[in-house]
Design a protein around this motif. Structure first.
Motif, PDB file in Angstrom:
ATOM      1  N   LEU A  83      11.167   6.164   5.536  1.00 16.95           N
ATOM      2  CA  LEU A  83      12.079   6.023   4.400  1.00 16.95           C
ATOM      3  C   LEU A  83      11.498   5.299   3.194  1.00 16.95           C
ATOM      4  O   LEU A  83      12.122   5.272   2.129  1.00 16.95           O
ATOM      5  N   ASN A  84      10.325   4.690   3.332  1.00 15.57           N
ATOM      6  CA  ASN A  84       9.788   3.868   2.253  1.00 15.57           C
ATOM      7  C   ASN A  84       8.504   4.467   1.694  1.00 15.57           C
ATOM      8  O   ASN A  84       7.628   4.890   2.461  1.00 15.57           O
ATOM      9  N   ASP A  85       8.374   4.477   0.367  1.00 15.83           N
ATOM     10  CA  ASP A  85       7.172   5.056  -0.242  1.00 15.83           C
ATOM     11  C   ASP A  85       5.986   4.096  -0.206  1.00 15.83           C
ATOM     12  O   ASP A  85       4.865   4.465  -0.546  1.00 15.83           O
ATOM     13  N   ARG A  86       6.238   2.842   0.209  1.00 17.83           N
ATOM     14  CA  ARG A  86       5.154   1.869   0.364  1.00 17.83           C
ATOM     15  C   ARG A  86       5.319   1.160   1.705  1.00 17.83           C
ATOM     16  O   ARG A  86       6.429   0.985   2.193  1.00 17.83           O
ATOM     17  N   PHE A  87       4.207   0.785   2.319  1.00 20.50           N
ATOM     18  CA  PHE A  87       4.281  -0.110   3.462  1.00 20.50           C
ATOM     19  C   PHE A  87       3.419  -1.328   3.178  1.00 20.50           C
ATOM     20  O   PHE A  87       2.755  -1.410   2.144  1.00 20.50           O
ATOM     21  N   HIS A  88       3.455  -2.291   4.110  1.00 17.40           N
ATOM     22  CA  HIS A  88       2.780  -3.571   3.891  1.00 17.40           C
ATOM     23  C   HIS A  88       1.877  -3.861   5.085  1.00 17.40           C
ATOM     24  O   HIS A  88       2.358  -4.134   6.183  1.00 17.40           O
ATOM     25  N   LEU A  89       0.587  -3.777   4.866  1.00 21.80           N
ATOM     26  CA  LEU A  89      -0.388  -4.028   5.923  1.00 21.80           C
ATOM     27  C   LEU A  89      -0.803  -5.493   5.908  1.00 21.80           C
ATOM     28  O   LEU A  89      -1.200  -6.024   4.864  1.00 21.80           O
ATOM     29  N   VAL A  90      -0.700  -6.138   7.065  1.00 18.89           N
ATOM     30  CA  VAL A  90      -1.025  -7.560   7.175  1.00 18.89           C
ATOM     31  C   VAL A  90      -1.854  -7.808   8.434  1.00 18.89           C
ATOM     32  O   VAL A  90      -2.140  -6.895   9.210  1.00 18.89           O
ATOM     33  N   ASP A  91      -2.199  -9.051   8.643  1.00 20.84           N
ATOM     34  CA  ASP A  91      -3.071  -9.539   9.709  1.00 20.84           C
ATOM     35  C   ASP A  91      -2.586  -9.103  11.097  1.00 20.84           C
ATOM     36  O   ASP A  91      -1.499  -9.479  11.536  1.00 20.84           O
ATOM     37  N   ALA A  92      -3.410  -8.322  11.816  1.00 20.67           N
ATOM     38  CA  ALA A  92      -3.036  -7.830  13.153  1.00 20.67           C
ATOM     39  C   ALA A  92      -2.920  -8.956  14.169  1.00 20.67           C
ATOM     40  O   ALA A  92      -2.248  -8.801  15.196  1.00 20.67           O
ATOM     41  N   GLY A  93      -3.571 -10.086  13.893  1.00 22.42           N
ATOM     42  CA  GLY A  93      -3.501 -11.211  14.823  1.00 22.42           C
ATOM     43  C   GLY A  93      -2.103 -11.750  15.008  1.00 22.42           C
ATOM     44  O   GLY A  93      -1.832 -12.473  15.981  1.00 22.42           O
ATOM     45  N   LEU A  94      -1.199 -11.410  14.113  1.00 27.84           N
ATOM     46  CA  LEU A  94       0.197 -11.831  14.259  1.00 27.84           C
ATOM     47  C   LEU A  94       0.862 -11.143  15.452  1.00 27.84           C
ATOM     48  O   LEU A  94       1.830 -11.655  16.011  1.00 27.84           O
ATOM     49  N   LEU A  95       0.325  -9.993  15.849  1.00 34.14           N
ATOM     50  CA  LEU A  95       0.847  -9.275  17.018  1.00 34.14           C
ATOM     51  C   LEU A  95      -0.016  -9.560  18.250  1.00 34.14           C
ATOM     52  O   LEU A  95       0.461 -10.087  19.251  1.00 34.14           O
ATOM     53  N   ILE A  96      -1.296  -9.209  18.175  1.00 37.21           N
ATOM     54  CA  ILE A  96      -2.282  -9.507  19.224  1.00 37.21           C
ATOM     55  C   ILE A  96      -3.575  -9.871  18.519  1.00 37.21           C
ATOM     56  O   ILE A  96      -4.076  -9.090  17.708  1.00 37.21           O
ATOM     57  N   ASN A  97      -4.140 -11.018  18.839  1.00 39.09           N
ATOM     58  CA  ASN A  97      -5.284 -11.524  18.081  1.00 39.09           C
ATOM     59  C   ASN A  97      -6.629 -10.966  18.545  1.00 39.09           C
ATOM     60  O   ASN A  97      -7.678 -11.548  18.296  1.00 39.09           O
ATOM     61  N   VAL A  98      -6.602  -9.847  19.233  1.00 36.10           N
ATOM     62  CA  VAL A  98      -7.798  -9.074  19.592  1.00 36.10           C
ATOM     63  C   VAL A  98      -7.398  -7.606  19.482  1.00 36.10           C
ATOM     64  O   VAL A  98      -6.256  -7.248  19.797  1.00 36.10           O
ATOM     65  N   ALA A  99      -8.336  -6.753  19.090  1.00 35.39           N
ATOM     66  CA  ALA A  99      -8.002  -5.354  18.781  1.00 35.39           C
ATOM     67  C   ALA A  99      -7.899  -4.468  20.016  1.00 35.39           C
ATOM     68  O   ALA A  99      -8.313  -3.302  19.992  1.00 35.39           O
ATOM     69  N   THR A 114       0.855  -1.190   0.000  1.00 35.59           N
ATOM     70  CA  THR A 114       0.000   0.000   0.000  1.00 35.59           C
ATOM     71  C   THR A 114       0.889   1.237   0.000  1.00 35.59           C
ATOM     72  O   THR A 114       1.935   1.254   0.641  1.00 35.59           O
ATOM     73  N   ALA A 115       0.480   2.267  -0.719  1.00 33.17           N
ATOM     74  CA  ALA A 115       1.233   3.525  -0.708  1.00 33.17           C
ATOM     75  C   ALA A 115       1.295   4.074   0.719  1.00 33.17           C
ATOM     76  O   ALA A 115       0.300   4.066   1.440  1.00 33.17           O
ATOM     77  N   ASN A 116       2.464   4.530   1.108  1.00 35.82           N
ATOM     78  CA  ASN A 116       2.734   4.948   2.480  1.00 35.82           C
ATOM     79  C   ASN A 116       2.500   6.447   2.643  1.00 35.82           C
ATOM     80  O   ASN A 116       3.253   7.258   2.098  1.00 35.82           O
ATOM     81  N   PHE A 117       1.475   6.830   3.392  1.00 36.71           N
ATOM     82  CA  PHE A 117       1.174   8.254   3.556  1.00 36.71           C
ATOM     83  C   PHE A 117       2.172   8.960   4.481  1.00 36.71           C
ATOM     84  O   PHE A 117       2.174  10.197   4.567  1.00 36.71           O
ATOM     85  N   LEU A 118       3.047   8.186   5.153  1.00 37.68           N
ATOM     86  CA  LEU A 118       4.061   8.799   6.023  1.00 37.68           C
ATOM     87  C   LEU A 118       5.440   8.855   5.363  1.00 37.68           C
ATOM     88  O   LEU A 118       6.442   9.154   6.022  1.00 37.68           O
ATOM     89  N   TYR A 119       5.498   8.587   4.085  1.00 37.89           N
ATOM     90  CA  TYR A 119       6.774   8.638   3.354  1.00 37.89           C
ATOM     91  C   TYR A 119       7.355  10.054   3.430  1.00 37.89           C
ATOM     92  O   TYR A 119       6.734  11.027   3.028  1.00 37.89           O
ATOM     93  N   GLN A 120       8.537  10.149   4.034  1.00 41.85           N
ATOM     94  CA  GLN A 120       9.276  11.413   4.214  1.00 41.85           C
ATOM     95  C   GLN A 120       8.466  12.459   4.995  1.00 41.85           C
ATOM     96  O   GLN A 120       8.688  13.656   4.855  1.00 41.85           O
ATOM     97  N   TYR A 121       7.545  11.987   5.814  1.00 41.08           N
ATOM     98  CA  TYR A 121       6.781  12.903   6.659  1.00 41.08           C
ATOM     99  C   TYR A 121       7.698  13.467   7.741  1.00 41.08           C
ATOM    100  O   TYR A 121       8.418  12.726   8.424  1.00 41.08           O
TER     101      TYR A 121
END
Length: 592
Positions: free
Chosen positions: A423-439, A405-412
């Protein structure tokens, strides 16, 4: 489903809300270009105006619901209640529908201010919210779990269009096949379409994580939340309008506006646990599960096999033709035979580079097997569809790129933005459950000021893990979290059906409800067997499995209605007392 006074009073509230939303839209149009000069990126730890307005209106619905339940509540003491559904693949998607269905039956659904989801539970959330008044029609939500489904041709048509766009990735393939194969619906609306809705349903918050920051960045750069109004990083407090997610930014300026992702694509982003290498480690064939054999090259090989296997299973669920299904069974057997064939002898006494070469060759053999199988099919529609799918899938599996996904914080220009985002013009959004499986991260602290969290737990793995991970996360970001008695953790293998972790001051109270528990399983072994039967990484559930999970989730909610009512009343009292304390403090300050 239940009818009568409760439904009538909520309906009246909703009609009033529709009128107010129409007026608000008219006011927005009158503003014209007045907002054009405002900053595109919002930096704040407070609610945006759109969510704040929605929540204000939703509180009237909650107040009416609490009055119908006999609660002693006023407009100033309406508690902030959130239902946070865990991830867990289709088990979570079906379980959430069951939980919400029963809450509606018990008159509890409209006490919710928020609904938050992670991974599999976001799949059913996206389906639910396609109906602007789903909370009054849960029968329809249940019926959708069973079909009629989506044809492969329709899924491929969507995929063909998406493949021509920038940032096409495996997430898109995962999203279209889970939409078509598991949720049986291709929802082409955009999440921001919901921004102008009335407040008849709980406000939805979807969660993801940023992959690179998750791997080697600070905690503040990991958790990402998406609502109908805004998308951004929870702890950094940096947000853009949801309609701009995917547009190109640099230095805080909007360079090029791109179309917002639809719900099919968003569903792929939110529920792609397969993107993580650690998940792949759980799916190792016996011959490879030996000391010294699993390294980076072996993981790449396992990624190829498991991606092919899971996508194959999802493709099956979009097909009814028996000949085509038989052909897919043949491919599954070909892949299984190859990955289970013991070639450990080829790896003996090999250097790292030589092992890497062996695994690369094994990966190519898997892909070649798929291509040869595809070419061997009889000419016809199925062969044409398969050829299109393999043409799009195979290169992406080797590339292994997810959630681009295009990174809205690129060089912010802000010192709080970590290098993994700056530093990156794109980031990669993935499954939040990999960190904590509840929001939990989106609902801790002052921003949403939650009094009570209802947490139905559909996760695999260790019971209570989501709680302990959230507790540790809260400590790291210095946000309040209720105390967890370590003795309770000893019950993880055979838990009760409901636990209450009570907040004392600013901590929310958490009502924690494991799906499989000692009320519906006779011992720890049965719970383990149930988790295996309804495992996360399997093909789409049969109708029998859907019904079992649905009824189990319903029973859990029904059995614990009195506990929920008790904690809701406590939350009302806490909210009222906090209001009194704040008033007293204001009076004292004015006297000083």
């Amino acid at each position: 489903m239940k009818t009568g006074y409760t439904s009538f009073s909520v309906a009246v509230s909703c009609l009033l809300l529709v009128s107010s939303v129409t007026l608000a839209k008219a006011e927005d149009n009158m503003k014209g270009n007045a907002t054009a000069s405002e900053k595109v990126i919002r930096q704040s730890q407070s609610l945006c105006a759109g969510e704040r307005e929605y929540v204000h209106k939703r509180k009237q619905v909650v107040l009416d619901s609490l009055s119908n339940l006999g609660a002693n509540c006023t407009a100033d003491s309406v508690p902030h209640i959130a239902l946070l559904a865990s991830g867990g693949g289709q088990r979570a998607a079906v379980g959430l529908v069951g939980s919400l269905y029963q809450m509606e039956e018990e008159g509890l659904l409209d006490t919710l201010l928020y609904l938050g989801g992670v991974s599999g539970s976001t799949w059913s959330m996206s389906t639910l919210y396609s109906d602007p008044q789903w909370s009054t029609n849960m029968d329809r939500a249940v019926s959708r779990l069973s079909g009629p489904g989506v044809e492969l041709e329709e899924a491929l048509a969507w995929l063909g269009k998406r493949a021509k766009e920038e940032n096409f990735s495996l997430t898109d393939i995962w999203g279209v096949l889970t939409s078509a194969g598991i949720m049986k619906q291709m929802d082409l609306r955009r999440l921001s379409d919901e921004a102008g809705r009335n407040a008849c349903i709980p406000y939805p918050i979807y969660s993801a994580i940023e992959k690179q920051c998750f791997s080697d960045g600070p905690t503040e750069g990991k958790w990402f939340e998406v609502s109908p109004h805004e998308a951004g990083f929870t702890e950094l407090g940096l947000f853009i309008e949801t309609s701009l997610l995917g547009s190109k930014f640099q230095g805080g300026e909007l360079l090029e506006e791109k179309p917002e992702m639809d719900m099919v694509q968003l569903q792929g982003v939110l529920g792609c646990a397969l993107a993580d290498e650690e998940t792949i480690r759980e799916l190792i064939p016996p011959w490879l599960n030996m000391p010294g054999l699993i390294d980076g090259a072996a993981e790449e090989y396992l990624r190829v096999y498991n991606a092919l296997s899971k996508l194959l299973g999802l493709t099956r669920s979009t097909i009814k033709d028996q000949t085509a299904l038989s052909n897919l069974d043949n491919l599954q057997k070909i892949l299984e035979d190859k990955v289970n064939h013991n070639v450990s002898g080829l790896l003996e006494s090999k250097s790292s580079e030589e092992k890497k070469s062996v695994f690369q060759q094994l990966s190519l053999e898997l892909l070649t097997a798929v291509q040869m199988w595809s070419q061997s099919l009889e000419d016809g529609a199925f062969k044409t569809h398969v050829s299109l799918l393999t043409k799009q899938v195979l290169p992406l599996i080797m590339k292994w790129e997810w959630g681009t996904t295009a990174n809205f914080l690129y060089q912010y220009q802000d010192s709080t933005v970590p290098p993994c985002l700056h530093l990156n013009d794109r980031f990669h959004l993935v499954d939040a459950g990999l960190l904590i499986n509840v929001a939990y991260p989106s609902f801790l602290g002052d921003k949403r000021d939650i009094d009570l969290i209802i947490a139905p737990e559909y996760s695999a793995g260790n019971i209570f893990e989501t709680l302990t991970l959230a507790r540790d996360y809260a400590a790291e970001v210095k946000k309040p979290f209720p105390e967890i008695d370590v003795k309770i953790l000893e019950e993880r293998e055979w838990p009760k059906d409901c636990y209450v972790f009570e907040g004392k001051e600013k901590e929310p109270t958490i009502v924690y409800m494991p799906l499989f528990n000692r009320r519906n399983c006779k011992d720890a072994e049965e719970i383990k067997a149930k988790m295996e039967e309804f495992s996360t990484f399997q093909g789409p559930f049969s109708q029998e499995k859907i019904d079992i999970v649905l009824e189990t989730a319903k029973a859990n909610m029904k059995n614990n209605k009195e506990t929920l009512l008790r904690e809701i009343n406590k939350a009302i009292v806490r909210r009222r007392n906090r209001g009194v304390c704040q008033s007293s403090e204001s009076c004292l300050l004015s006297l000083v």
